[in-house]
Design a protein around this motif. Structure first.
Motif, mmCIF file in Angstrom:
data_model
loop_
_atom_site.group_PDB
_atom_site.id
_atom_site.type_symbol
_atom_site.label_atom_id
_atom_site.label_comp_id
_atom_site.label_asym_id
_atom_site.label_seq_id
_atom_site.Cartn_x
_atom_site.Cartn_y
_atom_site.Cartn_z
ATOM 1 N N GLN A 1 0.840 -1.200 0.000
ATOM 2 C CA GLN A 1 0.000 0.000 0.000
ATOM 3 C C GLN A 1 0.873 1.247 0.000
ATOM 4 O O GLN A 1 2.087 1.170 -0.034
ATOM 5 C CB GLN A 1 -0.986 -0.049 1.174
ATOM 6 C CG GLN A 1 -0.357 -0.137 2.536
ATOM 7 C CD GLN A 1 -0.154 1.238 3.144
ATOM 8 O OE1 GLN A 1 -1.048 2.065 3.150
ATOM 9 N NE2 GLN A 1 1.055 1.483 3.647
ATOM 10 N N GLN A 2 0.240 2.410 0.070
ATOM 11 C CA GLN A 2 0.902 3.619 -0.384
ATOM 12 C C GLN A 2 1.446 4.524 0.718
ATOM 13 O O GLN A 2 2.524 5.102 0.555
ATOM 14 C CB GLN A 2 -0.080 4.439 -1.248
ATOM 15 C CG GLN A 2 -0.495 3.778 -2.525
ATOM 16 C CD GLN A 2 -1.558 2.697 -2.353
ATOM 17 O OE1 GLN A 2 -2.142 2.517 -1.289
ATOM 18 N NE2 GLN A 2 -1.803 1.944 -3.417
ATOM 19 N N VAL A 3 0.721 4.757 1.789
ATOM 20 C CA VAL A 3 1.072 5.832 2.723
ATOM 21 C C VAL A 3 1.336 5.285 4.123
ATOM 22 O O VAL A 3 0.886 4.197 4.484
ATOM 23 C CB VAL A 3 -0.036 6.913 2.765
ATOM 24 C CG1 VAL A 3 -0.113 7.626 1.414
ATOM 25 C CG2 VAL A 3 -1.391 6.322 3.121
ATOM 26 N N PHE A 4 2.065 6.083 4.926
ATOM 27 C CA PHE A 4 2.559 5.629 6.230
ATOM 28 C C PHE A 4 1.420 5.076 7.082
ATOM 29 O O PHE A 4 0.396 5.721 7.284
ATOM 30 C CB PHE A 4 3.239 6.787 6.953
ATOM 31 C CG PHE A 4 4.436 6.373 7.759
ATOM 32 C CD1 PHE A 4 5.715 6.457 7.229
ATOM 33 C CD2 PHE A 4 4.290 5.887 9.051
ATOM 34 C CE1 PHE A 4 6.829 6.077 7.962
ATOM 35 C CE2 PHE A 4 5.387 5.512 9.797
ATOM 36 C CZ PHE A 4 6.666 5.592 9.259
ATOM 37 N N PHE A 5 1.623 3.863 7.595
ATOM 38 C CA PHE A 5 0.570 3.174 8.345
ATOM 39 C C PHE A 5 0.683 3.438 9.843
ATOM 40 O O PHE A 5 -0.302 3.750 10.512
ATOM 41 C CB PHE A 5 0.650 1.672 8.068
ATOM 42 C CG PHE A 5 -0.552 0.891 8.556
ATOM 43 C CD1 PHE A 5 -1.666 0.740 7.748
ATOM 44 C CD2 PHE A 5 -0.563 0.302 9.809
ATOM 45 C CE1 PHE A 5 -2.775 0.033 8.178
ATOM 46 C CE2 PHE A 5 -1.661 -0.418 10.252
ATOM 47 C CZ PHE A 5 -2.780 -0.553 9.436
ATOM 48 N N ALA A 6 1.846 3.302 10.422
ATOM 49 C CA ALA A 6 2.030 3.501 11.862
ATOM 50 C C ALA A 6 1.822 4.965 12.231
ATOM 51 O O ALA A 6 1.991 5.866 11.415
ATOM 52 C CB ALA A 6 3.434 3.057 12.284
ATOM 53 N N GLN A 7 1.474 5.189 13.498
ATOM 54 C CA GLN A 7 1.426 6.568 13.973
ATOM 55 C C GLN A 7 2.829 7.164 13.922
ATOM 56 O O GLN A 7 3.810 6.525 14.285
ATOM 57 C CB GLN A 7 0.892 6.622 15.407
ATOM 58 C CG GLN A 7 0.824 8.031 15.968
ATOM 59 C CD GLN A 7 0.134 8.090 17.313
ATOM 60 O OE1 GLN A 7 -1.086 7.879 17.405
ATOM 61 N NE2 GLN A 7 0.882 8.358 18.367
#
Length: 553
Positions: free
Chosen positions: A367-373
Motif C-alpha cells: 500500500q501507499q502511505v505511512f501506516f504507523a502513527q
C-alpha cells in the motif's frame, strides 16, 4: 504452436472495440504488417510482465516510434498493428512454449496486454514481441508456486516515488541487478507536474516534457517519457511487477473525487478517467483492472503458494477527503472520526475477509502511505500527517484489529510515499508504548523524489525518541529487498548515495529480520554512514523531513 485461450488485447476486448481472433505464428517475425510500413523501431518503451500466478502472467509492451509526440500516440500510424509474442523457457528462445499474435491501435494507445497461461508453476520464463522486422528486448518473469505448496523462499523487492526531474533512475538499474523474483511498485510511478513546478533540493537534473498532465494525451506522453528511461526499462525486464497507484499518477494528494485544488473539482473526474486509462495502458495489469470511466479496480490479491499472500491496496480512489487539510495537524477531530475511511467500506470488508480466510505464512499489505502513527511533536500534543493513515485513525484501527481478530500469523505492511526508509512495529494503541506489537511496517525510500537526500545514520532521526515503535529511518534514495522464508522475513534497506550523476552503486544501509510469529524488528546489520550528515543537528533532520513531505507544489 497454438495461441493461448487468453491471447487478446485486453483493453480493446473490454471497452468494446471487439476481440480479434489471433492468427497462428511460427515466430515473432511472422506478424503481418499489411499496410504498415514502420521505418523506426516501435519498441522504444521496453517490455514488462506483471501479476504472476501459478500458470502465467501478463506481458506488456506499447508501441511508439516517437515517444514524446504531443498527441500521446507515439508517432504511430492510424492503423491496426499486429504484434507477435513468444514465451520461452530459455533466454535464447530455443524452447518456445507459448506464442501468438494480437493487435493494437490508437484507441488502445498502441498498448499490448497478453495474459499468458498454461505455464508451469515456480518456473523462470522469458518473453519478447515483434512487429514486422523489429524485435523487442527480452523480458524475464517467474510464475508463482501452486496455492497448496510451501516454497523455500521468495526474493521480493518494493519501490515507490520516481520523480524523473529529481534525479537519474539508477536505483531501478541496481534493483534489476539484484534479480528479485517479484517487484511491488507502491505508487508515484510518474509525476504530473510541468517542468520546474516541483524542484528538488539542489535543483532538477532533467525536465518533464509537456504541460501538467490533465488529459489522456498528456498522461500518455508523460508515461512514455518515463518509459524511455533505460534504467526503468531494465527493472521492468528483470522480473514481473505488481503495481498500485498513489496520488501523483493523477494529481497531488487527491482523495476520491476531490482534487488537490478545490477550484478544479468540476473537471476532476474527467481528469481521473484520463489518468486511469493511461495508467492501465502503460502497466502490466490484467483485464480485471481495465478502467470503466473514472473507476478502476486496482486492489487485488496475489498468492505465492502458502508462503505469502499480497493484499495490494488502493488508498486513493475510495478515501474520504483529508481532514483539516493535507499536511501535519495537531488533534484534528476528523482524523479520529469512525465514519471516515482511507479504503472505503467495500475494500475494508474485502481486506478483513481476506485475513479471515488466509492460510498464508505471511500476509503482506502492499500500500501507499505511512501506516504507523508518526508524531512529529515531542510535547504532549500529537501532530501527524492528514494524508497518511494517521488522518484516518479509526480506519487503521479497524484493519489492525481485523488481522489480530483473524489470527493472521505474520502481518507485514509495505509502504512508499515519504521519500525515506523507515521501519516500525505496529500497535493497537500507540499511546501505550509498553503494549504488544501486532505487526511490522517496512517503508521504502524514493527512487529519486526529493533529490539526493542524505545519510541520516550518524544522527538518529529525532522522531524515533518519542515514537518508540519507530525503529529506523534513512533519507537516502533507494529501495528495499526482502527474502521471505517460512521461518522469517529479511529486509535489506538498499541505498544509492546520489542520483544526480550516472553510476552510483547500491549498498545495504541496514538489515532487519522479522521472525515467524514474532511481530518485532531485529536489527542484524547497520552500515557505517557514508556522508558528513553527522555534522547536522537533529532539529535540522526533523525540519527537513516535514518540509519534504508537506511543501510539495
Amino acid at each position: 504452436m497454438p495461441t493461448t485461450r487468453r491471447d487478446f488485447l485486453t483493453y480493446g476486448a473490454v471497452i468494446g472495440a471487439g476481440a480479434v481472433t489471433p492468427v497462428l505464428a511460427t515466430g515473432p517475425a511472422d506478424a503481418r504488417t499489411h499496410a504498415l510500413n514502420l521505418r523506426r523501431d516501435p519498441f522504444t518503451l521496453g517490455v514488462a510482465a506483471g501479476d504472476p500466478d501459478p500458470d502465467g502472467f501478463v506481458i506488456w509492451t506499447r508501441l511508439a516510434v516517437d515517444p514524446l509526440a504531443g498527441d500521446g500516440l507515439g508517432g504511430m500510424p492510424s492503423l491496426r498493428v499486429p504484434v507477435a509474442w513468444q514465451v520461452a523457457t530459455d533466454e535464447r528462445f530455443r524452447r518456445i512454449v507459448r506464442r501468438g499474435v494480437t493487435r493494437t491501435d490508437r484507441d488502445r494507445g498502441y498498448a499490448v496486454h497478453v495474459e499468458v497461461d498454461d505455464l508451469e508453476p515456480s518456473r523462470e520464463y522469458w518473453y519478447r514481441f515483434s512487429v514486422g522486422p523489429f524485435l523487442s528486448r527480452t523480458g524475464r518473469a517467474v510464475t508463482a508456486p501452486p496455492r497448496g505448496v510451501m516454497p523455500s523462499a521468495l526474493a521480493m523487492s518494493f519501490v515507490s516515488c520516481a520523480q524523473l526531474e529529481h534525479g537519474l533512475f539508477t536505483a531501478y538499474r541496481r534493483l534489476a541487478e539484484d534479480r528479485p523474483d517479484l517487484v511491488l511498485h507502491l505508487g508515484d510511478y510518474q509525476y504530473e507536474y510541468t517542468a520546474g513546478a516541483y524542484v528538488a533540493p539542489g535543483g532538477n537534473v532533467r525536465d518533464h516534457d509537456g504541460p501538467e498532465t490533465t488529459t489522456l494525451e498528456g498522461y500518455r506522453q508523460r508515461h512514455a517519457q518515463y518509459k524511455t528511461d533505460l534504467d526503468l526499462q531494465e527493472a521492468h525486464a528483470a522480473t514481473a511487477w505488481a503495481v498500485v497507484f498513489d496520488d501523483h499518477e493523477v494529481d497531488n494528494n487527491w482523495a476520491g473525487d476531490i482534487p488537490e485544488k478545490p477550484a478544479e473539482t468540476p473537471g476532476f473526474l474527467a481528469r481521473r478517467k484520463a489518468a486511469f486509462r493511461a495508467y492501465y495502458e502503460n502497466m502490466p495489469l490484467r483485464r480485471t483492472s481495465v478502467p470503466r470511466g473514472a473507476n478502476m479496480q486496482i486492489y487485488r490479491r496475489l498468492h505465492w503458494g502458502r508462503l505469502a499472500t499480497f493484499h495490494m491496496l488502493d488508498t486513493r480512489q475510495f478515501r474520504d477527503d483529508q481532514g483539516c487539510g493535507d499536511g501535519y495537524r495537531t488533534d484534528c477531530p476528523a482524523a479520529a472520526d469512525p465514519a471516515r475511511s482511507i479504503t472505503g467500506q467495500a475494500q475494508e470488508e474485502w481486506l478483513i475477509d481476506g485475513f479471515r480466510h488466509s492460510r498464508a505464512r505471511w500476509d503482506v499489505l502492499g500500500q501507499q502511505v505511512f501506516f504507523a502513527q508518526r508524531d512529529n511533536d515531542q510535547g504532549p500534543l500529537t501532530t501527524v500527517s492528514m494524508d497518511a493513515w494517521d488522518g484516518y485513525a479509526a480506519s487503521r484501527d479497524r484493519i489492525t484489529r481485523g488481522w489480530v481478530d483473524a489470527g493472521v500469523r505474520n502481518p507485514v505492511v509495505l509502504t512508499g510515499d515519504v521519500h525515506a526508509h523507515w521501519a516500525s512495529e505496529l500497535k493497537l494503541d500507540y499511546d501505550d508504548p509498553t503494549g504488544p506489537s501486532v505487526g511490522t511496517e517496512l517503508v521504502c525510500s524514493s527512487i529519486t523524489s526529493g533529490g539526493n537526500g542524505s545519510d541520516s545514520a550518524a544522527t538518529a532521526h529525532p522522531w524515533l525518541a518519542w515514537n518508540p515503535h519507530l525503529k529506523f529511518q534513512n533519507n537516502l534514495r533507494g529501495y528495499v529487498n526482502t527474502t521471505i522464508t517460512p521461518d522469517d522475513l529479511t529486509a535489506d534497506f538498499r541505498c544509492v548515495d546520489q542520483v544526480r550523476t550516472p553510476g552510483a552503486e547500491a549498498f545495504t544501509r541496514a538489515t532487519f529480520v522479522v521472525e515467524d510469529r514474532v511481530p518485532a524488528l531485529n536489527l542484524t546489520y547497520d552500515r557505517a554512514p557514508v556522508s558528513t550528515f553527522s555534522r547536522r543537528s537533529a532539529q535540522d533532520v526533523s525540519r527537513e523531513t516535514v518540509e519534504l513531505e508537506t511543501q510539495r507544489p
